[in-house]
Design an enzyme around this catalytic site. Structure first.
Site, PDB file in Angstrom:
ATOM      1  N   TRP A   1      34.727  53.080  47.005  1.00  0.00           N
ATOM      2  CA  TRP A   1      35.670  52.816  45.927  1.00  0.00           C
ATOM      3  C   TRP A   1      35.346  53.628  44.676  1.00  0.00           C
ATOM      4  O   TRP A   1      34.200  53.694  44.245  1.00  0.00           O
ATOM      5  CB  TRP A   1      35.655  51.329  45.564  1.00  0.00           C
ATOM      6  CG  TRP A   1      36.034  50.450  46.714  1.00  0.00           C
ATOM      7  CD1 TRP A   1      35.174  49.796  47.553  1.00  0.00           C
ATOM      8  CD2 TRP A   1      37.340  50.151  47.182  1.00  0.00           C
ATOM      9  NE1 TRP A   1      35.879  49.092  48.499  1.00  0.00           N
ATOM     10  CE2 TRP A   1      37.216  49.284  48.298  1.00  0.00           C
ATOM     11  CE3 TRP A   1      38.635  50.513  46.764  1.00  0.00           C
ATOM     12  CZ2 TRP A   1      38.313  48.794  48.993  1.00  0.00           C
ATOM     13  CZ3 TRP A   1      39.719  50.010  47.466  1.00  0.00           C
ATOM     14  CH2 TRP A   1      39.559  49.164  48.560  1.00  0.00           C
TER      15      TRP A   1
ATOM     16  N   THR B   1      53.644  36.279  33.151  1.00  0.00           N
ATOM     17  CA  THR B   1      52.825  37.495  33.147  1.00  0.00           C
ATOM     18  C   THR B   1      53.795  38.667  33.119  1.00  0.00           C
ATOM     19  O   THR B   1      54.920  38.555  33.608  1.00  0.00           O
ATOM     20  CB  THR B   1      51.943  37.608  34.396  1.00  0.00           C
ATOM     21  OG1 THR B   1      52.795  37.674  35.527  1.00  0.00           O
ATOM     22  CG2 THR B   1      51.010  36.430  34.522  1.00  0.00           C
TER      23      THR B   1
ATOM     24  N   GLU C   1      46.992  33.722  33.487  1.00  0.00           N
ATOM     25  CA  GLU C   1      46.698  32.716  34.520  1.00  0.00           C
ATOM     26  C   GLU C   1      45.471  31.869  34.196  1.00  0.00           C
ATOM     27  O   GLU C   1      45.215  30.867  34.842  1.00  0.00           O
ATOM     28  CB  GLU C   1      46.474  33.400  35.873  1.00  0.00           C
ATOM     29  CG  GLU C   1      47.736  33.922  36.537  1.00  0.00           C
ATOM     30  CD  GLU C   1      48.089  35.353  36.115  1.00  0.00           C
ATOM     31  OE1 GLU C   1      47.658  35.780  35.020  1.00  0.00           O
ATOM     32  OE2 GLU C   1      48.799  36.029  36.878  1.00  0.00           O
TER      33      GLU C   1
HETATM   34  P1  ADP Z   1      49.590  41.072  32.041  1.00  0.00           P
HETATM   35  O1  ADP Z   1      48.898  41.326  33.361  1.00  0.00           O
HETATM   36  O2  ADP Z   1      50.863  40.371  32.125  1.00  0.00           O
HETATM   37  O3  ADP Z   1      49.489  42.202  31.069  1.00  0.00           O
HETATM   38  P2  ADP Z   1      47.534  39.475  30.836  1.00  0.00           P
HETATM   39  O4  ADP Z   1      47.595  39.649  29.396  1.00  0.00           O
HETATM   40  O5  ADP Z   1      47.364  38.146  31.417  1.00  0.00           O
HETATM   41  O6  ADP Z   1      48.836  39.923  31.368  1.00  0.00           O
HETATM   42  O7  ADP Z   1      46.495  40.510  31.394  1.00  0.00           O
HETATM   43  C1  ADP Z   1      45.325  40.132  32.045  1.00  0.00           C
HETATM   44  C2  ADP Z   1      44.569  41.342  32.487  1.00  0.00           C
HETATM   45  O8  ADP Z   1      44.181  42.143  31.364  1.00  0.00           O
HETATM   46  C3  ADP Z   1      43.254  41.009  33.150  1.00  0.00           C
HETATM   47  O9  ADP Z   1      43.448  40.648  34.505  1.00  0.00           O
HETATM   48  C4  ADP Z   1      42.482  42.302  32.984  1.00  0.00           C
HETATM   49  O10 ADP Z   1      42.855  43.264  33.946  1.00  0.00           O
HETATM   50  C5  ADP Z   1      42.953  42.799  31.635  1.00  0.00           C
HETATM   51  N1  ADP Z   1      41.960  42.432  30.617  1.00  0.00           N
HETATM   52  C6  ADP Z   1      41.962  41.343  29.829  1.00  0.00           C
HETATM   53  N2  ADP Z   1      40.898  41.339  29.003  1.00  0.00           N
HETATM   54  C7  ADP Z   1      40.192  42.467  29.271  1.00  0.00           C
HETATM   55  C8  ADP Z   1      38.983  43.057  28.752  1.00  0.00           C
HETATM   56  N3  ADP Z   1      38.283  42.495  27.783  1.00  0.00           N
HETATM   57  N4  ADP Z   1      38.579  44.221  29.287  1.00  0.00           N
HETATM   58  C9  ADP Z   1      39.278  44.823  30.264  1.00  0.00           C
HETATM   59  N5  ADP Z   1      40.422  44.333  30.786  1.00  0.00           N
HETATM   60  C10 ADP Z   1      40.873  43.166  30.301  1.00  0.00           C
END
Ligand code: ADP
Length: 537
Positions: A438, A177, A323
């Site tokens: 929040w 990540t 994850e």
């Molecule tokens: P990193 O955290 O390393 O950038 P990821 O690509 O695994 O890696 O990111 C996952 C995160 O991206 C999710 O936990 C969420 O916060 C965000 N995310 C993924 N898809 C969406 C979506 N469709 N809309 C909003 N946020 C998203």
């Protein structure tokens, strides 16, 4: 009593065996950075993967060893996915946009023994070589000026070999990540989890792929396992159209010529494509046969969804994370889809969709992280997930990343609607706590970027003696546009609750981003660490 069916381990080499056997002639195309193009087939990919398995064995690579790539999207990268697992190894796809310290950390942490890279990343290899003592073998995907070239390296072998025997619970892939906080963390996928994820991925509710499908995956092969496409694509034998460069002109040209039906990418990719199409007076329907767009990684904005849908493209707005392999949810049409107006359909697609079979979701109270919240579309809480392709423990970590019931805390804040639709409202670390309630930083930002002069906005909490925290909004104005704080606040007034209104609006030239292009709230908070609110009341 045991059941009486056959032993057929869920190992990913079955995927490529199947594609080569059943769709052997189905083609893949790669457009290379130098403007040349090559073609291969599923049978060709398998043959090359076998030769790569032999090359890896000859280089001393053994079961469980990590094989890294630093590369964009192309057919040799696809071969590497299967060649690496063929030797029983673990494929580690590295994001070349990471900072040097992160690159040093992850290669060392993964103990990568082999690294295959695009010539475009030669400067990274030159810079990092001394900091990567574990890497013994370098192979260059396109030219062999500084390391053996891929085609020569595998060319010394005939492909007459067996895949290494592995167990379905053995690891096959490692993705880190990007680490918006602390060091990057490794997610170690196993054969079984990857196989189940691939089988789920092709369903109509997700990638909606069949044997006619032609996919141009803009999502890089290093981003969250390329959303599983290189594995899932084998099941119906889809055709891949790859481009080593991310130039919208090239991508649109390929879409048109190869009659691409599906594409997948983060929202900024679609934005770049729209800008290009506008500049040549075209729209999405003018290029190829695009009928499905998979958008994920961050929230897809309304105008993007509208434009694609008006062009006859169905939008699968998906949520997931490294994850979760990464499929979590996707915005597939519910039973009453056809009865909804266009605006209602758009409003639904803007949410993050419903879970794929195999994924369970729940929201828990943000304060105590135990009370399970109702799926009422109102109660917002910490999003948790579990399922066979969800992480249990980070690579080399001493403790599990899940609770005793296997729930993994995603770090996202969300509400779940009564029909199971997920709607993300924030990240746990970014949500702003004011007077015990929040405030969603994401909703403030979305409202702010609706202002015609704002290019990008980020809301962060500033400590406040009475309210705990109060939001401030940090904005970047569009080029050659001048906008005052008061105008931004006026714009927000009818869009967010009164007590959500930012206490200040600050303008900066640039908002910091992470290696995957997301706003880095951590860096932004650091920058505004000593910020003092003008009036404290
Ligand atoms: P990193 O955290 O390393 O950038 P990821 O690509 O695994 O890696 O990111 C996952 C995160 O991206 C999710 O936990 C969420 O916060 C965000 N995310 C993924 N898809 C969406 C979506 N469709 N809309 C909003 N946020 C998203």
């Amino acid at each position: 009593m045991l059941g009486a069916m056959q032993d057929w381990d869920l190992v990913v080499t079955h995927l490529i065996d199947h594609a080569a056997r059943e769709y052997g002639e189905r083609e893949h195309i790669t457009y290379w950075a130098d403007g040349t193009e090559t073609r291969t087939t599923w049978a060709g990919v398998r043959h090359d993967a076998k030769r790569m398995t032999q090359a890896l064995r000859a280089a001393g690579v053994r079961k469980g060893d990590r094989i890294a790539t630093l590369a964009m999207n192309h057919s040799r990268h696809l071969v590497t996915w299967y060649g690496a697992v063929g030797v029983g190894g673990v494929l580690h796809t590295i994001n070349p946009r990471l900072f040097d310290d992160q690159l040093e950390y992850i290669v060392t942490h993964a103990e990568d023994r082999v690294l295959l890279y695009d010539a475009a990343f030669q400067p990274i290899v030159d810079r990092m070589r001394d900091r990567w003592p574990c890497v013994e073998t370098y192979v260059c995907f396109d030219s062999g000026d500084h390391a053996p070239a891929f085609e020569d390296w595998i060319g010394a072998h005939d492909g007459d070999t067996e895949w290494e025997k592995v167990d379905e619970r053995d690891p096959c892939m490692l993705c880190y990540t990007s680490g918006t906080t602390g060091n990057p963390k490794g997610v170690l996928y196993e054969h079984r989890s990857t196989m189940l994820h691939a089988m789920a991925g092709v369903q109509p509710n997700l990638f909606d792929a069949d044997s006619r499908t032609v996919v141009l995956p803009v999502v890089p092969m290093f981003h969250a396992a390329s959303w599983g496409l290189p594995w899932a694509g084998t099941i119906p034998g889809i055709k891949f159209v790859y481009s080593q460069v991310n130039d919208p002109k090239v991508l649109c040209g390929l879409m048109d010529r190869e009659q691409v039906t599906h594409s997948a990418g983060v929202p900024t990719v679609w934005l770049a494509m729209f800008n290009y199409l506008d500049s040549v007076g075209k729209d999405v329907r003018d290029v190829g046969k695009l009928r499905r767009a998979i958008i994920g990684g961050s929230a897809a904005p309304k105008f993007m969804i509208e434009r694609l849908m008006k062009n006859g493209v169905s939008v699968a707005h998906a949520w997931g994370m490294t994850e979760t392999s990464p499929i979590g949810t996707t915005g597939s049409p519910p039973a009453n889809w056809d009865e909804l107006s266009f605006d209602e359909q758009v409003a639904l697609v803007m949410k993050q969709g419903r879970p794929a079979f195999g994924v369970e979701l729940r929201c828990v109270d943000l304060d105590d992280h135990t009370k399970v919240l109702p799926r009422d579309g109102k109660s917002s809480g910490a999003l948790q997930v579990r399922g066979p392709w969800v992480i249990k423990r980070y690579f080399k970590a001493e403790e599990d990343a899940v609770d005793s019931d296997q729930w993994f805390d995603t770090g996202d804040v969300a509400v779940i609607h009564p029909d199971g639709t997920l709607q993300l409202t924030d990240r746990t670390k970014d949500v702003i706590k004011s007077g015990g309630e929040w405030i969603s930083s994401v909703e403030l930002e979305n409202a702010a970027v609706g202002h015609p002069a704002i290019a990008e906005a980020a809301a962060i909490g500033i400590p406040h003696p009475k309210w705990d925290e109060r939001p401030i909004l940090v904005c970047v104005a569009k080029p050659d546009m001048i906008v005052r704080a008061e105008e931004v606040l006026d714009h927000l007034r009818d869009k967010v609750a009164k007590w959500w209104m930012p206490d200040a609006v600050e303008f900066v030239d640039e908002i910091p981003h992470t290696g995957t292009g997301k706003i880095s709230k951590k860096d932004l908070r650091e920058r505004f660490r000593d910020y003092v609110l003008e009036k404290v009341e």
